[in-house]
Design a protein around this motif. Structure first.
Motif, PDB file in Angstrom:
ATOM      1  N   PRO A  81       0.812  -1.228   0.000  1.00 37.76           N
ATOM      2  CA  PRO A  81       0.000   0.000   0.000  1.00 37.76           C
ATOM      3  C   PRO A  81       0.844   1.276   0.000  1.00 37.76           C
ATOM      4  N   GLU A  82       2.007   1.250   0.648  1.00 36.20           N
ATOM      5  CA  GLU A  82       2.891   2.428   0.613  1.00 36.20           C
ATOM      6  C   GLU A  82       3.349   2.716  -0.821  1.00 36.20           C
ATOM      7  N   ILE A  83       3.752   1.661  -1.527  1.00 35.77           N
ATOM      8  CA  ILE A  83       4.241   1.826  -2.898  1.00 35.77           C
ATOM      9  C   ILE A  83       3.111   2.296  -3.810  1.00 35.77           C
ATOM     10  N   VAL A  84       1.935   1.684  -3.667  1.00 36.38           N
ATOM     11  CA  VAL A  84       0.776   2.093  -4.470  1.00 36.38           C
ATOM     12  C   VAL A  84       0.471   3.574  -4.250  1.00 36.38           C
ATOM     13  N   GLU A  85       0.480   4.019  -3.002  1.00 31.32           N
ATOM     14  CA  GLU A  85       0.184   5.419  -2.693  1.00 31.32           C
ATOM     15  C   GLU A  85       1.191   6.354  -3.358  1.00 31.32           C
ATOM     16  N   ASP A  86       2.472   6.013  -3.315  1.00 29.04           N
ATOM     17  CA  ASP A  86       3.484   6.860  -3.944  1.00 29.04           C
ATOM     18  C   ASP A  86       3.303   6.929  -5.457  1.00 29.04           C
ATOM     19  N   PHE A  87       3.042   5.787  -6.087  1.00 31.95           N
ATOM     20  CA  PHE A  87       2.811   5.792  -7.534  1.00 31.95           C
ATOM     21  C   PHE A  87       1.565   6.609  -7.878  1.00 31.95           C
ATOM     22  N   GLU A  88       0.516   6.463  -7.091  1.00 31.55           N
ATOM     23  CA  GLU A  88      -0.720   7.174  -7.405  1.00 31.55           C
ATOM     24  C   GLU A  88      -0.569   8.680  -7.203  1.00 31.55           C
ATOM     25  N   LEU A  92       1.683   8.184 -11.480  1.00 36.88           N
ATOM     26  CA  LEU A  92       0.678   7.747 -12.447  1.00 36.88           C
ATOM     27  C   LEU A  92      -0.700   8.341 -12.225  1.00 36.88           C
ATOM     28  N   GLY A  93      -0.956   8.841 -11.029  1.00 40.27           N
ATOM     29  CA  GLY A  93      -2.252   9.450 -10.740  1.00 40.27           C
ATOM     30  C   GLY A  93      -3.248   8.459 -10.160  1.00 40.27           C
ATOM     31  N   ARG A  94      -4.274   9.028  -9.564  1.00 37.80           N
ATOM     32  CA  ARG A  94      -5.304   8.221  -8.906  1.00 37.80           C
ATOM     33  C   ARG A  94      -6.526   8.061  -9.802  1.00 37.80           C
ATOM     34  N   ASP A 357      14.755  12.243  -6.882  1.00 38.47           N
ATOM     35  CA  ASP A 357      13.820  12.613  -5.813  1.00 38.47           C
ATOM     36  C   ASP A 357      12.534  11.788  -5.842  1.00 38.47           C
ATOM     37  N   LEU A 358      12.328  11.007  -6.893  1.00 37.11           N
ATOM     38  CA  LEU A 358      11.112  10.189  -6.968  1.00 37.11           C
ATOM     39  C   LEU A 358      11.065   9.199  -5.797  1.00 37.11           C
ATOM     40  N   PRO A 359       9.908   9.036  -5.170  1.00 39.93           N
ATOM     41  CA  PRO A 359       9.827   8.112  -4.033  1.00 39.93           C
ATOM     42  C   PRO A 359       9.814   6.649  -4.447  1.00 39.93           C
ATOM     43  N   VAL A 360       9.576   6.378  -5.717  1.00 36.62           N
ATOM     44  CA  VAL A 360       9.490   5.005  -6.231  1.00 36.62           C
ATOM     45  C   VAL A 360      10.201   4.938  -7.578  1.00 36.62           C
ATOM     46  N   ASP A 361      10.381   3.723  -8.082  1.00 34.43           N
ATOM     47  CA  ASP A 361      10.958   3.556  -9.410  1.00 34.43           C
ATOM     48  C   ASP A 361      10.379   2.299 -10.046  1.00 34.43           C
ATOM     49  N   HIS A 363      11.334  -0.685 -10.660  1.00 37.07           N
ATOM     50  CA  HIS A 363      11.438  -2.008 -10.037  1.00 37.07           C
ATOM     51  C   HIS A 363      10.251  -2.253  -9.110  1.00 37.07           C
ATOM     52  N   GLU A 364       9.723  -1.173  -8.527  1.00 38.44           N
ATOM     53  CA  GLU A 364       8.586  -1.328  -7.628  1.00 38.44           C
ATOM     54  C   GLU A 364       7.278  -1.502  -8.392  1.00 38.44           C
ATOM     55  N   LEU A 365       7.215  -0.969  -9.603  1.00 39.34           N
ATOM     56  CA  LEU A 365       6.038  -1.222 -10.440  1.00 39.34           C
ATOM     57  C   LEU A 365       6.007  -2.700 -10.833  1.00 39.34           C
ATOM     58  N   LEU A 366       7.169  -3.254 -11.187  1.00 38.68           N
ATOM     59  CA  LEU A 366       7.248  -4.690 -11.472  1.00 38.68           C
ATOM     60  C   LEU A 366       6.919  -5.507 -10.227  1.00 38.68           C
TER      61      LEU A 366
END
Length: 471
Positions: A81-88, A92-94, A357-361, A363-366
């Motif tokens: 859920p932490e990773i999903v929140e950062d991506f959203e 990528l947006g919500r 500075d991105l909180p995710v990258d 590898h986390e989407l995979l």
């Protein structure tokens, strides 16, 4: 939204929409993205010695509070859920909590042949309820082709783009605009049919039907246009009643994924389909969309990610080929959340930000796809799968995703090297023993040469008995 309620967006250009988002974010200037022309003064970097300015990726199995994730339960309940929140929020947006209902209609049914196999094809329209803004109409175009002689429900590969059969295909008018941007009914990538070379593999559709699969073709352009001017139209515009996006609103990649999920909703109602074994596939920008779809909708069982590059399987932190700055410019920003523009900003009220500075990258989407079977596919630059896509950076992302597959009981690439030093295997040498798979074929900007490897690999991990009793 009140401050924007008077904005007349009916004839907006992408540049106007892009500027509106920059104004919302307080961005005064963006760094220009590198050029794909190697002779240009601002050409992209292709020197491995300078390709990793931000070599340390966010740790996929470390919570924001610094604690390590050591169990599947902690992954599902805390880290994922932490990773999903950062991506959203940032990338990528919500998808809005409430989206309009989609009502599916079968507009044509036809019996046909795919190769020497009889099939039944259906042409489908997903009518999106537009009562909130009748000026914006969205009808999702999808075709479904199933083996006519199936003895029970069959698995289905859903494909972004134009693979279908003539009997049920939507008309493909000439679509003005950039190459690779399908319009209403246009084929994937804006390309017409090309005669296959001698001794080429059978088309993916024929290989799937021969193996007992069905396939669905979904038209991204019927969900959301592939340009910034379209953000006040399509499903994004419909939900926003024609008004500009907010910084964490969804971009086109999430919108295309939302449309694919609505297609899966329909497949779940079709008794001829094994809805627990529906895959998703795409190439190039639709490879990005296939990865995003799989990552966020855990109902999809398997994915084939073709030549996805920046915004897909490629690491944002890599300085090789296409860069974050290309995706923050007015030509491609519509794929992403507005907030993503911050990471290309050179001058803003918040200072400046970089890809580091991105909180995710990537590898986390995979990792969000784990433990479901996830196949990363590329070709070679010599045949047209450009260096721009950063094959090595995508391989590094896959290696960095391995720990999550392992934690969840799946088999990974079996690459033991650190992602910083891991080198791609030779061309045509697949890493196909696990649920996380990689294969770089010797063709171009397509996944066509990998289908004959993907199908038996998917059968294996979906525990399907193949035709002739093979497993």
């Amino acid at each position: 939204m009140s401050a924007q309620s008077a904005v007349d967006t009916k004839n907006w250009t992408a540049a106007e929409d892009h500027q509106n988002m920059m104004d919302q974010l307080g961005i005064k200037a963006l760094r220009p993205g590198p050029s794909g022309t190697e002779s240009a003064p601002n050409h992209a970097n292709y020197d491995e010695a300078t390709a990793n300015p931000f070599p340390n990726l966010p740790e996929v199995l470390t919570l924001k509070n610094g604690k390590k994730v050591t169990t599947a339960a902690k992954w599902w309940n805390q880290r994922r859920p932490e990773i999903v929140e950062d991506f959203e929020r940032e990338v990528l947006g919500r998808i809005p909590k409430a989206t309009p209902k989609v009502t599916w209609e079968v507009t044509k049914t036809a019996e046909a042949m795919v190769g020497n196999h009889p099939v039944i094809g259906k042409q489908l329209l997903g009518h999106v309820d537009n009562s909130s803004d009748p000026d914006i109409q969205v009808d999702i175009q999808m075709t479904l082709v199933l083996p006519a002689d199936a003895k029970g429900p069959v698995p289905v590969m859903m494909m972004f783009g134009g693979r279908t059969i003539p009997e049920v295909a939507f008309p493909a008018p000439v679509f003005p605009g950039r190459g690779g941007a399908p319009g209403r009914g246009a084929p994937a990538g804006g390309r017409g049919p090309v005669a296959p070379p001698a001794n080429a593999d059978l088309p993916a559709t024929e290989q799937l039907i021969a193996d007992g699969w069905g396939f669905a073709s979904i038209n991204p352009g019927s969900i959301q246009a592939d340009n910034g001017a379209g953000l006040t139209k399509g499903i994004i515009g419909l939900v926003n009643k024609g008004q500009p996006r907010k910084p964490d609103d969804w971009g086109a990649l999430r919108a295309w994924g939302w449309g694919a999920s609505r297609g899966l909703d329909y497949l779940e109602t079709n008794q001829a389909v094994n809805a627990k074994q529906v895959g998703i596939e795409g190439v190039s920008r639709f490879g990005k969309a296939a990865l995003v779809t799989m990552a966020f909708d855990t109902r999809f069982a398997v994915v084939l990610i073709g030549s996805s590059g920046e915004g897909g399987a490629k690491l944002h932190r890599r300085n090789w080929g296409e860069a974050v700055e290309n995706l923050t410019g007015s030509g491609e920003y519509h794929w992403m959340a507005g907030n993503f523009l911050k990471y290309g900003a050179s001058e803003a009220t918040f200072g400046s930000k970089t890809p580091g500075d991105l909180p995710v990258d990537a590898h986390e989407l995979l990792a969000l796809c784990a433990p479901r079977p996830t196949f990363v596919s590329y070709g070679v630059p010599e045949k047209g799968d450009a260096k721009w896509l950063d094959h090595q950076g995508s391989f590094m992302a896959a290696v960095a995703a391995e720990p999550v597959f392992r934690l969840l009981g799946a088999k990974d690439l079996s690459v033991t090297a650190d992602y910083r030093t891991a080198k791609m295997p030779p061309v045509n040498t697949g890493l196909l023993d696990g649920q996380l798979a990689w294969r770089q074929h010797d063709g171009g900007h397509t996944d066509a040469p990998n289908w004959k490897y993907f199908i038996p690999w998917a059968d294996k991990f979906l525990h399907r008995a193949r035709p002739g009793g093979r497993v």
